[in-house]
Design an enzyme around this catalytic site. Structure first.
Site, short mmCIF file in Angstrom:
data_model
loop_
_atom_site.label_atom_id
_atom_site.label_comp_id
_atom_site.label_asym_id
_atom_site.label_seq_id
_atom_site.Cartn_x
_atom_site.Cartn_y
_atom_site.Cartn_z
N LYS A 1 -7.38 3.17 -2.56
CA LYS A 1 -7.65 3.12 -1.11
C LYS A 1 -7.85 4.55 -0.63
O LYS A 1 -7.15 5.47 -1.07
CB LYS A 1 -6.45 2.44 -0.45
CG LYS A 1 -6.39 2.50 1.06
CD LYS A 1 -5.21 1.67 1.59
CE LYS A 1 -4.92 1.97 3.05
NZ LYS A 1 -3.77 1.24 3.58
N ASP B 1 0.85 -1.20 0.00
CA ASP B 1 0.00 0.00 0.00
C ASP B 1 0.88 1.25 0.00
O ASP B 1 1.63 1.49 0.96
CB ASP B 1 -0.89 0.03 1.25
CG ASP B 1 -1.95 -1.07 1.28
OD1 ASP B 1 -1.83 -2.03 0.47
OD2 ASP B 1 -2.87 -0.98 2.10
N LYS C 1 -10.55 -0.12 -1.43
CA LYS C 1 -10.25 -0.36 -0.01
C LYS C 1 -10.64 0.87 0.79
O LYS C 1 -10.11 1.97 0.57
CB LYS C 1 -8.76 -0.68 0.17
CG LYS C 1 -8.34 -0.86 1.65
CD LYS C 1 -6.93 -1.42 1.77
CE LYS C 1 -6.42 -1.38 3.21
NZ LYS C 1 -5.05 -1.92 3.35
O1 LIG Z 1 -4.53 1.29 6.22
C1 LIG Z 1 -5.08 1.28 7.29
C2 LIG Z 1 -5.27 2.48 8.11
O2 LIG Z 1 -4.04 3.01 8.49
C3 LIG Z 1 -6.07 2.13 9.29
O3 LIG Z 1 -6.60 3.28 9.85
P1 LIG Z 1 -7.25 3.25 11.30
O4 LIG Z 1 -6.12 3.10 12.26
O5 LIG Z 1 -7.94 4.56 11.42
O6 LIG Z 1 -8.19 2.09 11.38
#
Ligand SMILES: O=C[C@H](O)COP(=O)(O)O
Length: 293
Positions: free
Chosen positions: A202, A138, A238
């Site tokens: 994403k 990513d 995503k």
């Molecule tokens: O890619 C995933 C994100 O960094 C997750 O974000 P979050 O910590 O707000 O769930």
């Protein structure tokens, strides 16, 4: 390559008020039919279970990944998460912990989360993550370049990074929709990412104040649909950053269902990136008393 020219081949973005109306419509559909165990189970299986913290260590990441690996033996009636998402220096650690399970290893890379480093460094970081065993990477689209209209430069970075990865490694491009703000820029960023080789677009890194929103998701899914209509290539979506509840997850599921159709509701084409939604989704699964992460 001159990516910006290709943007002209696509219809302009919807206005913010059209997007708001679409979100209101889909929200009603989600409440009417998708707040149920079947949807929550699928959403759980689509999670990229994330730890991206300055506190991460080999010890903490090993424990985190092992919990997910042990989940299979303990709760065979619930499909497990799709992948473990970590910083690149932990790819090998996670590889050891999830060995023998179908769970994928997702590494962030390319100077995550700000993407403000030399392109050579971004490319090398991604190459090293892949060499260490990352199945999916990513990266963040260069938001600064997007905001100043340097669209070709932003897309070319993605193209260069893509060349560091074998075709079977999945590239997810984070557009950081909360920084881009307008439907117009969110649509352009999504299209440019896909044109430059993204397998998924994403929403967010989760590291800025405005992360995933249903409005951004609608614009991104429309871009994915239009790109598919033109090229025949299916790109995944995503939702990540600030996804916390089972209802949040069901809303993103319904946006994909409504705009892209049921064929996009597989873990090959739909993911939820989340560091803290897993327990909430598990709790919403009827009859499940599992609270694991
Ligand atoms: O890619 C995933 C994100 O960094 C997750 O974000 P979050 O910590 O707000 O769930």
């Amino acid at each position: 390559m001159e990516y910006a020219n290709h943007l002209k081949e696509y219809a302009p973005a919807w206005s913010a008020s059209q997007v708001d109306e679409e979100v209101a419509r889909i929200r009603k559909a989600a409440e009417a039919r998708n707040h149920n165990t079947e949807v929550y189970k699928f959403c759980y299986s689509a999670i990229d279970l994330t730890t991206l913290s300055c506190n991460d260590s080999v010890k903490s990441v090993t424990e985190f990944a092992r919990k997910a690996a042990e989940f299979y033996q303990k709760y065979p009636h619930i499909p497990n998460v799709a992948s473990i998402c970590i910083y690149p220096s932990f790819v090998e650690t996670v590889g050891l912990a999830v060995d023998g399970t179908p769970m994928k290893i997702t590494s962030v890379g390319g100077g995550f989360p700000a993407a403000q480093t030399f392109l050579e460094v971004k490319a090398l970081e991604v190459a090293m993550a892949v060499e260490n065993g990352a199945d999916e990477v990513d990266i963040v689209l260069n938001v600064g370049r997007m905001l100043t209209g340097e669209y070709d430069e932003a897309a070319n970075e993605v193209e260069v990074i893509r060349t560091e990865m074998d075709d079977d490694v999945v590239l997810k491009v984070i557009i950081e929709s909360g920084a881009l703000k307008t439907p117009e820029l969110i649509r352009k960023a999504s299209l440019l990412s896909m044109l430059a080789g993204a397998d998924f677009v994403k929403t967010s890194t989760g590291k800025i104040d405005v992360a995933a929103t249903p409005e951004a998701a609608v614009v991104m899914c429309q871009a994915i649909r239009d790109y598919y209509d033109k090229t025949g290539r299916k790109v995944g979506f995503k939702a990540a950053g600030g996804v916390r509840t089972a209802e949040d997850a069901a809303l993103y599921y319904t946006i994909v269902e409504e705009i892209l159709g049921k064929e996009w509701l597989t873990t090959e084409l739909f993911r939820i990136g989340a560091s803290s939604a897993a327990n909430n989704i598990l709790s919403a699964i009827e009859g499940s008393e599992v609270k694991y992460f």
